[in-house]
Scaffold this motif. Structure first.
Motif, mmCIF file in Angstrom:
data_model
loop_
_atom_site.group_PDB
_atom_site.id
_atom_site.type_symbol
_atom_site.label_atom_id
_atom_site.label_comp_id
_atom_site.label_asym_id
_atom_site.label_seq_id
_atom_site.Cartn_x
_atom_site.Cartn_y
_atom_site.Cartn_z
ATOM 1 N N UNK B 1 0.825 -1.213 0.000
ATOM 2 C CA UNK B 1 0.000 0.000 0.000
ATOM 3 C C UNK B 1 0.858 1.260 0.000
ATOM 4 N N UNK B 2 2.069 1.154 0.624
ATOM 5 C CA UNK B 2 2.886 2.364 0.728
ATOM 6 C C UNK B 2 3.318 2.855 -0.649
ATOM 7 N N UNK B 3 3.499 1.907 -1.594
ATOM 8 C CA UNK B 3 3.877 2.321 -2.950
ATOM 9 C C UNK B 3 2.787 3.170 -3.590
ATOM 10 N N UNK B 4 1.539 2.708 -3.478
ATOM 11 C CA UNK B 4 0.469 3.478 -4.110
ATOM 12 C C UNK B 4 0.234 4.778 -3.357
ATOM 13 N N UNK B 5 0.530 4.795 -2.047
ATOM 14 C CA UNK B 5 0.420 6.054 -1.290
ATOM 15 C C UNK B 5 1.397 7.083 -1.839
ATOM 16 N N UNK B 6 2.634 6.627 -2.070
ATOM 17 C CA UNK B 6 3.655 7.542 -2.597
ATOM 18 C C UNK B 6 3.290 7.984 -4.010
ATOM 19 N N UNK B 7 2.871 7.019 -4.823
ATOM 20 C CA UNK B 7 2.510 7.338 -6.210
ATOM 21 C C UNK B 7 1.384 8.353 -6.275
ATOM 22 N N UNK B 8 0.360 8.102 -5.467
ATOM 23 C CA UNK B 8 -0.803 8.993 -5.463
ATOM 24 C C UNK B 8 -0.415 10.395 -4.968
ATOM 25 N N UNK B 9 0.442 10.412 -3.942
ATOM 26 C CA UNK B 9 0.898 11.692 -3.392
ATOM 27 C C UNK B 9 1.629 12.506 -4.439
ATOM 28 N N UNK B 10 2.539 11.853 -5.159
ATOM 29 C CA UNK B 10 3.297 12.561 -6.196
ATOM 30 C C UNK B 10 2.357 13.061 -7.288
ATOM 31 N N UNK B 11 1.414 12.208 -7.669
ATOM 32 C CA UNK B 11 0.470 12.574 -8.737
ATOM 33 C C UNK B 11 -0.325 13.828 -8.358
ATOM 34 N N UNK B 12 -0.930 13.810 -7.169
ATOM 35 C CA UNK B 12 -1.749 14.960 -6.780
ATOM 36 C C UNK B 12 -0.902 16.213 -6.557
ATOM 37 N N UNK B 13 0.305 16.001 -6.035
ATOM 38 C CA UNK B 13 1.198 17.136 -5.860
ATOM 39 C C UNK B 13 1.532 17.775 -7.199
#
Lengths: 65, 295
Positions: B1-13
């Motif tokens: 889950x941490x991978x998708x958390x990071x991915x999603x964070x970068x995307x929205x940022x």
């Protein structure tokens, strides 16, 4: 050139009343009449990038702001 | 889950940075390389913001030091923006002035912190709930909040902007009853009367009086008006420079511009939309003595 600030110095004086101006560190140009005075001031204003201000007695000062 | 958390964070940022990059007539940058620089740095900010909560949850407390490292970089952005704008300003016919430039530079630094915040909130929510949707919603909410909070006031909010007539009394140019300047050459007087537009800004309270008195704020106003309407002045026609003078008794400000496109409605609209600079914001009414003085 700060448009909202008055920080100018006199770069030239143009007059058709030479008896009312004393030379004092800046060039004084004498026009024989109003139209000659205007011609001189226009040319000087452009080449010196200065604004022409009217002292009201036939004398204009050219001031670089 | 941490991978998708990071991915999603970068995307929205990254989306947040892109959204804040929208530029209008007075904003900088307006050319492709400026966009690339800010998008790249925004991506870095998003990456750091997204990784931080995941690292903290894994008890990697060293991650905090990276945040400070990145903050250092953002200050660098402010310096970069300031210096490049200052250099460009030297050759502007009507300058932005140092106050406006400082305001813009500060905005560019702040935007990166906002990007980091959006990425951080997105990533943290995703990692904490273990699902993507809450992260997306929280990130979008943070983005909206950031947009609202950084909107800033405009001159239209603190003063009434009205058209006023330009006229001469002898050699003196007046807008309404406010004296602006002495114009010697008759030809320039004709030019100003023919093409010029006059505005009067009337402050609504004491804070607004202080803001309008600020020279940097008035320069920003003149710069924006010129950016929208153009100007007839050149280096060798000093008389056609736009000018803003205040009436000391009432705090009202009279403005003359000699635009390339004399459109009064556009001028009023542009004047109302000039940002209220942080540096100029009046605070008299925040103090007790100031409130008493305003009675």
């Amino acid at each position: 050139m700060q448009a909202t600030e008055l920080r100018g110095w006199i770069v030239a004086v143009v007059t058709d009343q030479p008896d009312r101006v004393l030379p004092g560190g800046c060039p004084v140009f004498v026009g024989r009449n109003a139209s000659e005075r205007e011609r001189i001031a226009t040319v000087l204003g452009k080449v010196l990038r200065a604004a022409t201000h009217d002292l009201g007695d036939g004398t204009w000062v050219l001031i670089r702001h | 889950m941490s991978d998708s958390a990071i991915g999603l964070g970068i995307l929205l940022g990254a989306v947040a940075r892109l959204y804040m990059l929208r530029s209008d007539y007075r904003r900088y940058p307006s050319y492709p390389h400026g966009y690339v620089i800010h998008l790249a740095l925004g991506l870095v900010a998003a990456a750091v913001g997204a990784v931080a909560p995941v690292a903290l949850m894994a008890r990697e407390y060293v991650a905090v030091t990276f945040l400070t490292l990145v903050a250092q970089q953002f200050r660098e952005i402010r310096r970069m923006e300031r210096e490049s704008l200052q250099r460009l300003d030297e050759w502007e016919l009507v300058r932005r002035g140092p106050d406006y430039i400082e305001g813009i530079a500060r905005v560019f630094e702040a935007r990166n912190y906002l990007v980091m915040m959006v990425a951080l909130i997105t990533s943290w929510t995703t990692a904490a709930t273990g699902r993507r949707w809450p992260g997306l919603v929280a990130g979008a909410a943070a983005m909206l909040l950031a947009a609202v909070l950084t909107e800033g006031q405009r001159l239209g909010k603190i003063c009434r902007v009205q058209p006023a007539s330009l006229h001469f009394r002898g050699p003196d140019l007046y807008v309404g009853d406010i004296r602006l300047m002495n114009v010697g050459l008759p030809r320039m007087r004709e030019e100003i009367l023919r093409w010029g537009l006059g505005l009067i800004l009337e402050p609504v309270d004491q804070n607004a009086v202080d803001s309008l008195a600020n020279v940097g704020q008035r320069q920003a106003l003149l710069h924006d008006l010129t950016a929208v309407l153009g100007t007839r002045r050149d280096l060798d026609v000093a008389e056609l420079a736009p000018l803003a003078r205040r009436d000391g008794a009432t705090g009202r400000v009279g403005v003359v511009i000699v635009p390339a496109e004399p459109d009064l409605e556009a001028a009023l609209e542009a004047a109302r939309r000039v940002p209220l600079l942080e540096a100029s914001r009046g605070r008299a009414l925040k103090s007790q003595a100031g409130r008493r003085a305003a009675d």
